[in-house]
Design a protein around this motif. Structure first.
Motif, short mmCIF file in Angstrom:
data_model
loop_
_atom_site.label_atom_id
_atom_site.label_comp_id
_atom_site.label_asym_id
_atom_site.label_seq_id
_atom_site.Cartn_x
_atom_site.Cartn_y
_atom_site.Cartn_z
N GLN A 16 121.56 -6.42 -20.68
CA GLN A 16 121.03 -6.07 -22.00
C GLN A 16 120.81 -4.58 -22.22
O GLN A 16 120.73 -4.14 -23.37
CB GLN A 16 119.66 -6.75 -22.21
N ASP A 20 118.77 -3.33 -29.16
CA ASP A 20 118.53 -4.57 -28.42
C ASP A 20 117.03 -4.78 -28.18
O ASP A 20 116.42 -4.14 -27.33
CB ASP A 20 119.27 -4.55 -27.08
N TYR A 73 115.90 -6.73 -24.60
CA TYR A 73 115.70 -5.91 -23.41
C TYR A 73 114.30 -5.32 -23.40
O TYR A 73 113.62 -5.27 -22.38
CB TYR A 73 116.75 -4.81 -23.37
#
Length: 271
Positions: free
Chosen positions: A22, A233, A236
């Protein structure tokens, strides 16, 4: 640091896996403090440096893991120092005000390249003397209110950080360069009444394995969090926060009051 060595090892593995799955940003944007601004060349340089430093944190952490798993604790220590330095620098860079941090960072790079060029000109070997070093132009990076040359000042610009953060760095550095602390790893104190220290059959451990694993894991959290400032993201980010709770650390390092005060004073003088 309440985690056992085994728990810290598992957290390191989880952090490395999370970075692979990620962490690598596929799309980057301005951090919240610069939201809405057009992306400049300096912004791109900052993003590249933050991501590059964070990638190095994780690549080097793999080597730390391998060495510790193999019982080479002292050999892992200089690598843990690099991991720690890169992580705090990434956290500092990504939040730095305007272009101040990246200009200071690039100025330090150019200063070091200029020093290398100067050394080459004094070399005995013709190959060195005739060598040309790129990246020596410091003119474009002058005048920053920040300082990337001294790591103690970077630590002072961070919270949590300051002197305590720099002490960890100094301890790691003491076993990362040729010096008495390294020599002492290989000799025992002389017996009472003797003057000659006997050699150790096995070198002493410079630092506890748990501390090395903890600092490496924490550095992965802090550098990974720096990347999330410019990455889309959110999964993450959640992983980093969860592991930070397990490590009992703050998931992100922020700019300190000292940093903000310095920049506020600089802005006032400029008016």
């Amino acid at each position: 640091m309440a985690n056992s060595t085994l728990e810290l090892r598992e957290l390191m593995i989880e952090l490395l896996d999370a970075w692979d799955a990620q962490g690598h940003p596929t799309e980057m944007s301005q951090p919240r403090a610069r939201a809405g601004r057009a992306i400049t060349t300096q912004d791109v340089a900052r993003m590249e440096c933050v991501v590059g430093l964070t990638r190095h944190v994780h690549e080097t952490a793999r080597a730390v893991q391998l060495l510790l798993d193999s019982g080479h604790h002292n050999a892992a220590l200089p690598l843990a120092r690099v991991v720690y330095e890169c992580a705090l620098t990434a956290a500092w860079l990504v939040q730095s005000k305007d272009d101040e941090g990246i200009r200071a960072f690039l100025h330090e790079y150019a200063r070091q390249r200029t020093g290398l060029q100067s050394s080459l000109k004094r070399a005995v070997a013709t190959t060195f003397r005739e060598g040309e070093v790129t990246g020596t132009n410091m003119e474009d990076f002058l005048g920053s209110a920040d300082n990337a040359r001294r790591f103690d000042l970077i630590c002072e610009d961070l919270e949590p950080g300051g002197t305590d953060a720099y002490i960890y760095y100094r301890i790691l550095s003491s076993y990362s360069h040729a010096g008495v602390p390294v020599v002492d790893l290989y000799f025992s104190p002389p017996p009472l009444g003797e003057r000659v220290p006997p050699p150790r059959l096995k070198p002493a451990l410079a630092l506890d394995e748990g501390l090395l694993r903890f600092l490496t894991a924490a550095s992965m959290v802090w550098s990974g969090r720096a990347v999330t400032y410019i990455s889309k993201d959110h999964g993450y980010r959640s992983t980093l926060r969860r592991i930070a709770r397990a490590l009992e650390i703050n998931p992100e390092i922020q700019l300190s009051d000292a940093y903000r005060k310095r920049h506020a004073q600089g802005k006032t003088r400029a008016k």
